[in-house]
Structures are given as structure tokens and as C-alpha cells.
Design an enzyme around this catalytic site. Structure first.
Site, PDB file in Angstrom:
ATOM      1  CG  ASN A  49     -48.197  49.333  -8.144  1.00 37.92           C
ATOM      2  OD1 ASN A  49     -47.434  48.415  -8.456  1.00 37.92           O
ATOM      3  ND2 ASN A  49     -48.590  50.233  -9.028  1.00 37.92           N
ATOM      4  CB  VAL A  50     -53.395  46.401  -5.849  1.00 36.47           C
ATOM      5  CG1 VAL A  50     -54.686  45.866  -6.442  1.00 36.47           C
ATOM      6  CG2 VAL A  50     -52.457  45.259  -5.460  1.00 36.47           C
ATOM      7  CB  CYS A  60     -48.638  52.407  -1.928  1.00 36.67           C
ATOM      8  SG  CYS A  60     -49.235  54.053  -2.339  1.00 36.67           S
ATOM      9  CD  GLU A  62     -44.098  51.954  -0.672  1.00 33.91           C
ATOM     10  OE1 GLU A  62     -43.159  52.625  -1.133  1.00 33.91           O
ATOM     11  OE2 GLU A  62     -45.219  51.883  -1.236  1.00 33.91           O
ATOM     12  CB  CYS A  96     -45.800  54.454   1.698  1.00 30.42           C
ATOM     13  SG  CYS A  96     -47.146  53.795   0.694  1.00 30.42           S
TER      14      CYS A  96
END
Length: 133
Positions: A49-50, A60, A62, A96
Site C-alpha cells: 500500500n502507498v 492498495c 493489490e 481490489c
């Protein structure tokens, strides 16, 4: 080497997801999230995650993993695991799940509290490319 979908090294996927989570950029929530997936050619792609100060534009794990799928040769997800930086099982959010459905299809396996389940169980009546005109 052709990939056999009957064999998934879940311990390895979980380990790679934890490693990815530990690289997350999460200064706002403090929740490190990592995702790892095996692709139909046998390679493993990961994402973390960023977060962003504008909360709604955070990425996310994913989603960053989906980018890695495309950047490293494409293909399809076969199975995936999502973990925190401490190794706790995390479930993909709704957005996601749609990304996983698009890039892995209804048979893509997802690690869940009940064991690996196909995307069709996590996103019943999922919307995919075949639903477009």
C-alpha cells in the site's frame, strides 16, 4: 515451464506478502499491507500500500501488485495472499476484489480466514470483460 494451478505454495505467498508489507508507505494509518500473487507462468508479483495525504488517492497493495503484473510480462493471477507487516491475514477491499477478478478471473484463489477460496465466492456475480458489449 507451464504453471500447474493445482499447486500453490501458500507459505511462500504469505511470506512474500509480509515482506512487501514491510516496504509500505503508510504514514497516516500505520497499517502496512502487502500482497503477493502467483501468475499463470509461475512467477510471483508483489505490491504494497502507498498512502497519500489526500486519503482517497492512496493505493492498495493489490493495485500496486496489479501494476507489477503488467510491468513484468502480463498474464493472469492464479492465487494471491494479503498480509500485514506483522503477518496478519488481511482481506482485499471491494475495489481490489474487482481488480483481482479482472486480472485473475473467477477461479483465482484468495487466501481467506476460511482457507483459499475462488474469487467467484468473494465477489459473487462479479462484473468482467465478458459483460461489456
Amino acid at each position: 515451464m507451464a504453471w500447474c494451478t493445482a499447486v500453490v505454495d501458500w507459505d511462500l505467498l504469505r511470506e512474500r506478502a509480509v515482506e512487501a508489507a514491510q516496504l509500505a508507505h503508510c504514514p497516516y494509518s500505520g497499517l502496512q499491507v502487502g500482497a503477493a500473487a502467483v501468475c499463470d507462468d509461475g512467477r510471483i508479483v508483489v505490491g504494497c500500500n502507498v498512502e497519500n495525504a489526500s486519503y482517497g488517492v492512496g493505493l492498495c497493495a493489490e493495485c500496486t501488485m496489479a501494476g507489477q503484473l503488467r510491468l513484468t510480462g502480463g498474464g493472469r493471477f492464479v492465487a494471491m495472499a494479503c498480509r500485514s507487516g506483522k503477518g496478519e491475514l488481511l482481506m482485499p477491499c471491494g475495489r481490489c476484489r474487482q481488480v483481482l477478478f479482472e486480472l485473475g478471473g473467477p477461479d483465482c484463489l484468495v487466501d481467506t480466514p476460511q482457507g483459499p477460496l475462488p474469487m467467484r465466492d468473494l465477489l459473487p456475480f462479479g462484473f468482467g470483460p465478458e459483460d461489456l458489449p
